[in-house]
Design a protein around this motif. Structure first.
Motif, short mmCIF file in Angstrom:
data_model
loop_
_atom_site.label_atom_id
_atom_site.label_comp_id
_atom_site.label_asym_id
_atom_site.label_seq_id
_atom_site.Cartn_x
_atom_site.Cartn_y
_atom_site.Cartn_z
N ALA A 25 0.84 -1.21 0.00
CA ALA A 25 0.00 0.00 0.00
C ALA A 25 0.87 1.25 0.00
N LEU A 26 1.96 1.23 0.75
CA LEU A 26 2.86 2.37 0.79
C LEU A 26 3.42 2.66 -0.60
N LYS A 34 -0.45 10.29 -3.47
CA LYS A 34 -1.57 10.51 -2.54
C LYS A 34 -1.12 10.96 -1.16
N LEU A 35 0.18 10.85 -0.87
CA LEU A 35 0.69 11.25 0.44
C LEU A 35 1.66 12.41 0.28
N LEU A 40 3.99 10.69 4.37
CA LEU A 40 4.83 9.58 3.94
C LEU A 40 5.80 9.16 5.04
N SER A 41 6.41 10.15 5.70
CA SER A 41 7.36 9.81 6.77
C SER A 41 6.65 9.10 7.92
N LEU A 42 5.45 9.53 8.27
CA LEU A 42 4.70 8.88 9.35
C LEU A 42 4.21 7.49 8.93
N ALA A 96 -0.68 10.75 11.02
CA ALA A 96 -0.55 11.09 9.60
C ALA A 96 -1.90 11.54 9.04
N ALA A 97 -2.97 10.94 9.53
CA ALA A 97 -4.31 11.26 9.01
C ALA A 97 -4.86 12.56 9.58
#
Length: 132
Positions: A25-26, A34-35, A40-42, A96-97
């Protein structure tokens, strides 16, 4: 191997593919843009913590089995390890969210709670091994 050792190990092993899917998924989210860099870092931190803490859990369960700890004791240690792993890694994803750079969020609190749960689990395991 006791019932607790067996079932907790099965749960941890079945959880490994979820971390593997997280890696997939990453890659998909990164490739799709999308990030942002902060998210991304989190996401990477949450994913890495989940994988490492699952290995810690499997190792700890092996130690509990070799020490011959009772089923109830192993269930408590295993539950704390599971809760700590989910809380610590999940806190990164939650932050992150909903979090913002430099600002505390419930995700940070969840990550700290997970660290506390893991600490209690490992100290309880150490005590159980030392007194077995």
């Amino acid at each position: 191997m006791s019932t607790a050792d067996k079932w907790l190990t099965v749960i941890a092993l079945v959880s490994v593919p979820t971390v593997m899917f997280g890696g997939y998924a990453l890659m998909r989210l990164t490739g799709a843009g999308k990030l942002n860099a902060y998210q991304l870092s989190l996401f990477k931190a949450g994913h890495a913590h989940a994988g490492v803490l699952l290995v810690l859990t499997l190792t700890s369960l092996g130690i509990a089995a070799r020490a011959g700890l009772s089923d109830p004791y192993t269930w408590v240690v295993g539950a704390l390890l599971a809760a700590g792993t989910i809380s610590q890694s999940g806190g990164f994803f939650l932050h992150a969210a909903i979090g913002r750079p430099g600002k505390w969020s419930v995700g940070n609190t969840l990550t700290v709670l997970g660290a506390a749960e893991l600490t209690v689990a490992l100290l309880a395991l150490a005590y159980g091994v030392a007194t077995s």
